[in-house]
Design a protein around this motif. Sequence first.
Motif, PDB file in Angstrom:
ATOM      1  N   VAL A  28       0.901  -1.341  -0.178  1.00  0.00           N
ATOM      2  CA  VAL A  28       0.011   0.021   0.168  1.00  0.00           C
ATOM      3  C   VAL A  28       0.748   1.225   0.015  1.00  0.00           C
ATOM      4  N   GLY A  29       2.045   1.108   0.847  1.00  0.00           N
ATOM      5  CA  GLY A  29       2.958   2.298   0.469  1.00  0.00           C
ATOM      6  C   GLY A  29       3.626   2.874   1.822  1.00  0.00           C
ATOM      7  N   ILE A 268     -13.014   4.608 -20.006  1.00  0.00           N
ATOM      8  CA  ILE A 268     -11.728   4.595 -19.245  1.00  0.00           C
ATOM      9  C   ILE A 268     -11.369   3.183 -18.617  1.00  0.00           C
ATOM     10  N   PRO A 269     -10.415   2.661 -18.745  1.00  0.00           N
ATOM     11  CA  PRO A 269     -10.210   1.177 -18.124  1.00  0.00           C
ATOM     12  C   PRO A 269     -10.266   1.234 -16.597  1.00  0.00           C
ATOM     13  N   MET A 270     -10.731   0.135 -16.225  1.00  0.00           N
ATOM     14  CA  MET A 270     -10.956  -0.024 -14.629  1.00  0.00           C
ATOM     15  C   MET A 270      -9.676  -0.478 -14.105  1.00  0.00           C
ATOM     16  N   PRO A 271      -9.564   0.289 -13.241  1.00  0.00           N
ATOM     17  CA  PRO A 271      -7.806   0.061 -12.499  1.00  0.00           C
ATOM     18  C   PRO A 271      -7.934  -1.268 -11.696  1.00  0.00           C
ATOM     19  N   ALA A 272      -7.038  -1.820 -11.628  1.00  0.00           N
ATOM     20  CA  ALA A 272      -6.865  -3.026 -10.365  1.00  0.00           C
ATOM     21  C   ALA A 272      -7.243  -2.288  -9.113  1.00  0.00           C
ATOM     22  N   VAL A 273      -7.816  -3.303  -8.220  1.00  0.00           N
ATOM     23  CA  VAL A 273      -8.429  -2.646  -6.954  1.00  0.00           C
ATOM     24  C   VAL A 273      -7.744  -3.476  -5.599  1.00  0.00           C
ATOM     25  N   HIS A 274      -7.197  -2.988  -4.962  1.00  0.00           N
ATOM     26  CA  HIS A 274      -6.963  -3.524  -3.593  1.00  0.00           C
ATOM     27  C   HIS A 274      -8.036  -3.435  -2.628  1.00  0.00           C
ATOM     28  N   ILE A 275      -8.651  -4.652  -2.236  1.00  0.00           N
ATOM     29  CA  ILE A 275      -9.741  -4.907  -1.602  1.00  0.00           C
ATOM     30  C   ILE A 275      -9.254  -5.373  -0.179  1.00  0.00           C
ATOM     31  N   PRO A 276      -9.273  -4.615   0.874  1.00  0.00           N
ATOM     32  CA  PRO A 276      -8.971  -4.933   2.230  1.00  0.00           C
ATOM     33  C   PRO A 276     -10.220  -6.037   2.851  1.00  0.00           C
ATOM     34  N   MET A 277      -9.475  -7.128   3.093  1.00  0.00           N
ATOM     35  CA  MET A 277     -10.243  -8.329   3.748  1.00  0.00           C
ATOM     36  C   MET A 277     -10.031  -8.874   5.096  1.00  0.00           C
ATOM     37  N   ILE A 301     -12.641  -7.186 -13.398  1.00  0.00           N
ATOM     38  CA  ILE A 301     -11.780  -6.271 -12.304  1.00  0.00           C
ATOM     39  C   ILE A 301     -10.686  -7.192 -11.647  1.00  0.00           C
ATOM     40  N   ASP A 302      -9.479  -6.593 -12.049  1.00  0.00           N
ATOM     41  CA  ASP A 302      -8.329  -7.530 -11.335  1.00  0.00           C
ATOM     42  C   ASP A 302      -8.336  -7.032  -9.931  1.00  0.00           C
ATOM     43  N   VAL A 303      -8.262  -7.933  -8.752  1.00  0.00           N
ATOM     44  CA  VAL A 303      -8.202  -7.822  -7.544  1.00  0.00           C
ATOM     45  C   VAL A 303      -6.957  -8.133  -6.766  1.00  0.00           C
ATOM     46  N   ILE A 304      -6.589  -6.986  -6.019  1.00  0.00           N
ATOM     47  CA  ILE A 304      -5.214  -7.174  -5.141  1.00  0.00           C
ATOM     48  C   ILE A 304      -5.916  -7.658  -3.746  1.00  0.00           C
ATOM     49  N   ALA A 305      -5.767  -8.495  -3.120  1.00  0.00           N
ATOM     50  CA  ALA A 305      -6.267  -9.222  -2.008  1.00  0.00           C
ATOM     51  C   ALA A 305      -5.716  -8.565  -0.659  1.00  0.00           C
ATOM     52  N   GLY A 306      -6.126  -7.695   0.224  1.00  0.00           N
ATOM     53  CA  GLY A 306      -5.699  -7.295   1.428  1.00  0.00           C
ATOM     54  C   GLY A 306      -5.831  -8.206   2.350  1.00  0.00           C
ATOM     55  N   ARG A 329     -10.749 -17.259 -10.028  1.00  0.00           N
ATOM     56  CA  ARG A 329      -9.666 -17.119 -10.541  1.00  0.00           C
ATOM     57  C   ARG A 329      -8.451 -16.505  -9.538  1.00  0.00           C
ATOM     58  N   PRO A 330      -7.325 -16.510  -9.946  1.00  0.00           N
ATOM     59  CA  PRO A 330      -6.278 -16.027  -8.922  1.00  0.00           C
ATOM     60  C   PRO A 330      -6.581 -14.379  -9.048  1.00  0.00           C
ATOM     61  N   VAL A 331      -6.044 -14.124  -7.651  1.00  0.00           N
ATOM     62  CA  VAL A 331      -6.017 -12.518  -7.530  1.00  0.00           C
ATOM     63  C   VAL A 331      -4.553 -11.868  -8.320  1.00  0.00           C
ATOM     64  N   LEU A 332      -4.937 -10.796  -8.660  1.00  0.00           N
ATOM     65  CA  LEU A 332      -3.765 -10.355  -9.463  1.00  0.00           C
ATOM     66  C   LEU A 332      -2.408  -9.966  -8.437  1.00  0.00           C
ATOM     67  N   ALA A 333      -2.411  -9.806  -6.918  1.00  0.00           N
ATOM     68  CA  ALA A 333      -1.677  -9.884  -6.227  1.00  0.00           C
ATOM     69  C   ALA A 333      -2.199  -9.867  -4.803  1.00  0.00           C
ATOM     70  N   VAL A 334      -1.380 -10.003  -3.849  1.00  0.00           N
ATOM     71  CA  VAL A 334      -1.652 -10.118  -2.289  1.00  0.00           C
ATOM     72  C   VAL A 334      -1.167  -8.919  -1.619  1.00  0.00           C
ATOM     73  N   ALA A 335      -1.543  -8.506  -0.601  1.00  0.00           N
ATOM     74  CA  ALA A 335      -1.130  -7.416   0.113  1.00  0.00           C
ATOM     75  C   ALA A 335      -1.494  -7.597   1.540  1.00  0.00           C
ATOM     76  N   ALA A 336      -1.196  -6.589   2.630  1.00  0.00           N
ATOM     77  CA  ALA A 336      -1.730  -6.405   3.739  1.00  0.00           C
ATOM     78  C   ALA A 336      -2.973  -5.632   3.618  1.00  0.00           C
ATOM     79  N   ALA A 337      -3.875  -5.315   4.569  1.00  0.00           N
ATOM     80  CA  ALA A 337      -5.033  -4.685   4.421  1.00  0.00           C
ATOM     81  C   ALA A 337      -4.752  -3.042   4.317  1.00  0.00           C
TER      82      ALA A 337
END
Length: 365
Positions: A28-29, A268-277, A301-306, A329-337
């Motif tokens: 996230v940054g 406009i293209p739909m951005p990939a989305v980080h969804i906190p879980m 919609i590409d999902v980044i799984a938080g 489907r697989p998520v695009l990426a994994v992340a913290a929330a």
Amino acid sequence: MSTLVFSHPSNDQLDAASSEDVRAVHFVGSLPATLTGDHHQMMRWFLDHTPDTTLTGLPCDQDPRWIIDWLDGLAAIDALEPVRTGHSADYNDMPTYRLKHGRWLESDDLSLGRATHTDAVMAARAQLHDDRDFPPHQVSIPNPYDLALFTFGSPGAAVTHLPVFRQAVLDDVHTIHRQHGNHVVFQLETPAVLATLDRTPRPLWPAAVRALAKQVARVFADGPRDATWRIHLCYGDLGHQPLFPLTDLVPAVQFLNALHEQLNRLRIPMPAVHIPMCTGTDAPPTDPRFYRALRHLRRDIDVIAGLVDETHPTESRTALALAETELDRPVLAVAAACGHGRRLVPDAVANAALACELAHRTAVC
């Protein structure tokens, strides 16, 4: 060692680059306060803690508390006066402001300084060396509605003053894109979307979702048309506490589908989305019903799984399997929330390690 190579992976390229990894890792940054200050060392931290793993972006956020430094700095703006003071230890201790009688705000008053900061980061980035190509620099862009809401403390005032906040944000975005082009990806960050829906009775959700989607879509529409965006939905993490309890993913899915519809109309293209879980206080749920709403998320919609929680690794592994099962489907990426700004350094290291492990796990769908 190779010199710096600017690489701006699309979602398809991320998939191709991670043919063995299945998923990328997304940060996230923010980093713990003790790791901030030196741009080169901050970016080096992300690279050093993700060996043999694809990254969605390389961030370098200066404020470990997201926009708190900016919010505190508004006290020096002549057109504003404090309504409430606070040290921002938690969400009940934050300063709020109002416009002085007969005064008005200019976009320069509200600048986040992202353009100047990005110039400095890109200069430091040019001195980085690594054996892999780097992803684009990830620039944190708070949603204008969030900035207005935190400034004035009420939705009504936030909407009234929203245009000047939007202009302040877009001034930075256009300047950065003009200077650095596709070497940069923008991450729009918004706890206000989910917080607003949490406070809205469900019968009123359709109208609220449409309004929120239109607001976010306008940011993308008014920004550079060839810029790459990602979205970070958020439950808030000030003091490592969420703004509201996490119950299900229905509000996130409804908002994202509505945003997808708005952006599709605008071409406009739909951005990939980080969804906190999960949140800073609760593990990712292991009840399959929690993830069921993901069945209804638009498939493109590409999902980044938080869901990466270093204190609950078993639950994080289960949550990833459940989320991908419902998405089919697989998520695009994994992340913290959320970002690592409220973590201690050992916890941030452990979270990155778990994220890398999950990125390499075989998908179950």
